[in-house]
Design a protein around this motif. Structure first.
Motif, PDB file in Angstrom:
ATOM      1  N   GLN B  42      -6.741  -3.778  -3.900  1.00 35.51           N
ATOM      2  CA  GLN B  42      -5.503  -3.213  -4.441  1.00 35.51           C
ATOM      3  C   GLN B  42      -4.278  -3.782  -3.718  1.00 35.51           C
ATOM      4  O   GLN B  42      -3.314  -4.220  -4.343  1.00 35.51           O
ATOM      5  CB  GLN B  42      -5.548  -1.697  -4.254  1.00 35.51           C
ATOM      6  N   VAL B  81       1.743  -1.682 -12.085  1.00 31.45           N
ATOM      7  CA  VAL B  81       2.245  -1.146 -10.817  1.00 31.45           C
ATOM      8  C   VAL B  81       3.486  -0.304 -11.101  1.00 31.45           C
ATOM      9  O   VAL B  81       4.029  -0.295 -12.206  1.00 31.45           O
ATOM     10  CB  VAL B  81       2.604  -2.271  -9.819  1.00 31.45           C
ATOM     11  N   TRP B 126      -0.951   7.507  -3.405  1.00 33.09           N
ATOM     12  CA  TRP B 126      -0.478   6.209  -3.850  1.00 33.09           C
ATOM     13  C   TRP B 126      -0.590   5.223  -2.719  1.00 33.09           C
ATOM     14  O   TRP B 126      -0.377   5.555  -1.568  1.00 33.09           O
ATOM     15  CB  TRP B 126       0.990   6.272  -4.310  1.00 33.09           C
ATOM     16  N   THR B 142       0.741   1.654  -6.350  1.00 32.97           N
ATOM     17  CA  THR B 142      -0.261   1.926  -7.399  1.00 32.97           C
ATOM     18  C   THR B 142      -0.972   3.202  -6.979  1.00 32.97           C
ATOM     19  O   THR B 142      -1.097   3.477  -5.782  1.00 32.97           O
ATOM     20  CB  THR B 142      -1.329   0.821  -7.535  1.00 32.97           C
TER      21      THR B 142
END
Lengths: 228, 452
Positions: B42, B81, B126, B142
């Motif tokens: 990520q 995003v 997040w 994200t």
């Protein structure tokens, strides 16, 4: 006065030699009895008996060995073996010991006399068949003059009694002969009791005639017949 | 299906393999669940986005111009995003997901790009990566995916190869298990086949090979088969002997009955012989019955105190007439007067048979000696004869049924059961009987019985 035939009786049971002796003497034979194998060989060599009645279970040397040594020494004296065991049949006849006949205990003394008589007569009977003509049956030749059997030209070694049995069966080929008839015709017995000897001889013949066109069939409950 | 050892072995292997495969799959999943790999993926993506966006919006002012911001919003939604622009002191100047619960980005005015995690008002976590731009911070975030969801979403990546590998391993393992179970069960199957053959009367010794247990089994089987064969053989020999021993007197009885009937033998002689042979048969039958009862354990022996010396005197008295017939002498030498527990009739039979045997083998005018003594807990009786002794090869068999070393040596009335009965009777009295040769001449039989 011509000499009576001498029978040598070998058994370690005095009552049995006594019994056999009584009956053989009554039938007109001279009897000499001994109780063991070694004595039997000595007596056979010195007395030249005309026939031997020989028990199997003997001290020192058993009856089978006595018989083997007699034959090894070239003595052709007819031998009737006595045995108490059923499984001795094969030993007596199967091993080519050279015994001519046997009886199992208990036996009827008259039957024993009949068999000794037949053994002593046998030579005469053999001489009678010698003048007969040879028989050609399929691939098998039976020649009574030469006392010889050939299958596809090859000689089959048969013992005297086996030849005699085959000759009788061949002359009556296609006919059923009972064991009793066979004992009278092929063995020359005038008294018939135990017939097991026929079965043993037939079994031997069948084994030796493998490859021949001749077959000895068992007719259950009756006897045997020769077919080809 | 589980009737055979082979199928059980196969099933146990299958179970082991299944456990191994399941364990491997579970630990792989657990490893994936706890690995930082998910987050790293990520972050790498967000760093990439950040680098591109920073070139697009090098300053806060640029980013917030309506035209550029629209571009940023589009890119953010395309890349998946959420882009937040702050003034560097915690004040949010722009957020591409304005409808979502607000996020308070970190405050940091200097330094390198940094990353971390944040929690919004609804508790959603997040991940973010932040870069300095002129006049503030560019923050790319994200939502942190649930690990389970992630695993499921990417299951195609790892589950399929795992299942494939598992199936392959399973197949190979099954093959191996099938072969192994055959290999392990083979010695057993061989023994079973040999036992079946043996039951049909065909005996071929099993090869003693393979694993230790199989060798032990094969050895035990061969031993059992040999013993069984020996016992069958001795059984056959026994029956042949019995039949011989019964047929011999029967021949005389039938023959002399015939002779009596047709007048070939004098009646007195024939009757005498028939009687003596019938008696011989009777003795044999009694002996056989005795042995059968002793073997079956149904011979009921009394248990009373017996004084040996008077008992032996009684035996001697009974045999005196027979010894006298051949001018033989009988002696009793008693060094003690022991008492034993036992059955007086059976003890008489034991010493009677031994004395009978001794007299049979002792020549005319010879001597048979009975000796009694006490030896610790034992009462010892010796029966000594002056016969030719026992040939060494006959010694181990002297007590066997119907054994006779040389038939010429033994009397004809002796059928070879007397000594067997002695051995069985002595055993039934918890004693021992042995035979030896004397140094000079003759044999000696020693009976040891426990003293009262």
């Amino acid at each position: 006065m011509s000499e009576q035939p001498l029978v040598l009786v070998v058994d370690d049971e005095p009552h049995i030699t006594e019994l056999v002796g009584l009956y053989l003497k009554r039938a007109g034979y001279r009897v000499h009895a001994v109780g063991d194998g070694a004595a039997a060989l000595q007596a056979a060599a010195s007395l030249h008996p005309d026939a031997l009645v020989l028990d199997i279970m003997l001290p020192k040397l058993d009856g089978l060995e006595v018989c083997r040594r007699l034959r090894a020494a070239g003595d052709p004296v007819p031998v009737l073996m006595l045995t108490a065991r059923d499984d001795d049949y094969d030993k007596i006849l199967g091993l080519e010991l050279g015994a001519d006949d046997y009886l199992t205990k208990p036996f009827n003394p008259r039957e024993l006399v009949a068999r000794v008589k037949a053994l002593l007569r046998r030579r005469d009977r053999f001489n009678a068949t010698a003048t007969a003509h040879p028989l050609h049956l399929g691939n098998t030749l039976i020649d009574p003059a030469a006392r010889e059997v050939r299958v596809d030209g090859k000689t089959v070694p048969l013992r005297a009694q086996e030849f005699e049995l085959l000759w009788v069966l061949a002359q009556h080929r296609g006919m059923v002969l009972t064991r009793e008839q066979l004992l009278r015709l092929a063995w020359g017995y005038d008294y018939v009791g135990q017939t097991r000897t026929v079965d043993v001889h037939v079994a031997q013949l069948r084994r030796k005639l493998t490859g021949s066109d001749l077959r000895i069939e068992t007719v259950v409950g009756v006897g045997y017949k020769l077919v080809f | 299906m589980l009737r055979s050892l082979r199928s059980r072995l196969l099933l146990s292997y299958v179970a082991v393999i299944a456990v191994v495969v399941v364990t491997a799959a579970t630990s792989a999943a657990l490893f994936l669940l706890h690995s930082p790999l998910i987050e790293q993926r990520q972050f790498i993506r967000m760093d990439l986005v950040a680098r591109v966006m920073r070139r697009q919006v090098p300053a806060v002012q640029v980013a917030l111009s309506p035209l550029r911001w629209a571009e940023v919003t589009t890119s953010a939604s395309e890349l998946g995003v959420r882009v937040i622009v702050t003034d560097g002191h915690g004040q949010v100047l722009g957020d591409t997901a304005s409808q979502a619960p607000p996020l308070l980005p970190p405050r940091k005015s200097e330094g390198k790009p940094f990353r971390g995690r944040l929690r919004d008002a609804e508790g959603q976590t997040w991940l973010y990566t932040a870069r300095r731009i002129s006049g503030g911070l560019l923050v790319i975030t994200t939502p942190m995916p649930s690990r389970w969801q992630w695993l499921l979403r990417h299951s195609g990546d790892w589950l399929l190869p795992m299942v494939e590998a598992g199936l392959l391993a399973f197949g190979l393992a099954l093959l191996l298990a099938w072969w192994l179970s055959r290999w392990i069960a083979r010695p057993l199957r061989q023994v079973a086949a040999a036992a079946h053959d043996f039951a049909q009367g065909r005996y071929a010794p099993l090869p003693e090979e393979g694993p230790a247990e199989a060798r032990t089994l094969a050895r035990a089987f061969n031993q059992m088969a040999r013993q069984l064969e020996a016992s069958q053989k001795s059984q056959r020999a026994f029956i042949a002997n019995v039949s011989h021993e019964l047929k011999t007197p029967l021949t005389s009885i039938l023959g002399f009955a015939q002779a009596l009937a047709d007048g070939t033998a004098p009646p007195a002689q024939a009757a005498g012989i028939i009687r003596s042979e019938a008696e011989r048969m009777q003795r044999l039958v009694m002996d056989l019955l005795d042995l059968a009862r002793l073997d079956a354990g149904t011979a009921h022996l009394q248990q009373v105190p017996v004084d040996l010396v008077p008992l032996l005197r009684a035996v001697l008295t009974r045999f005196q007439p027979r010894a006298a017939q051949r001018q033989q002498t009988l002696h009793l030498e008693a060094a003690a007067t022991p008492t034993v527990w036992g059955d007086p009739d059976r003890l008489l039979q034991i010493f009677g048979n031994l004395l009978d045997n001794a007299l049979t083998h002792t020549p005319r005018q010879g001597e048979v000696v009975l000796r009694v003594r006490s030896e610790g807990p034992w009462a010892v009786v010796e029966v000594e004869d002056q016969g030719p002794g026992i040939p060494p090869e006959a010694l181990p068999h002297i007590f066997d049924r119907f054994y006779r070393g040389d038939r010429a040596r033994t009397g004809r009335e002796h059928v070879g059961l007397g000594l067997s009965i002695v051995r069985e009777l002595v055993r039934a009295h918890h004693g021992q009987v042995t035979a030896h040769n004397r140094r000079g001449q003759g044999a000696i039989f020693v009976v040891k019985l426990p003293q009262r």
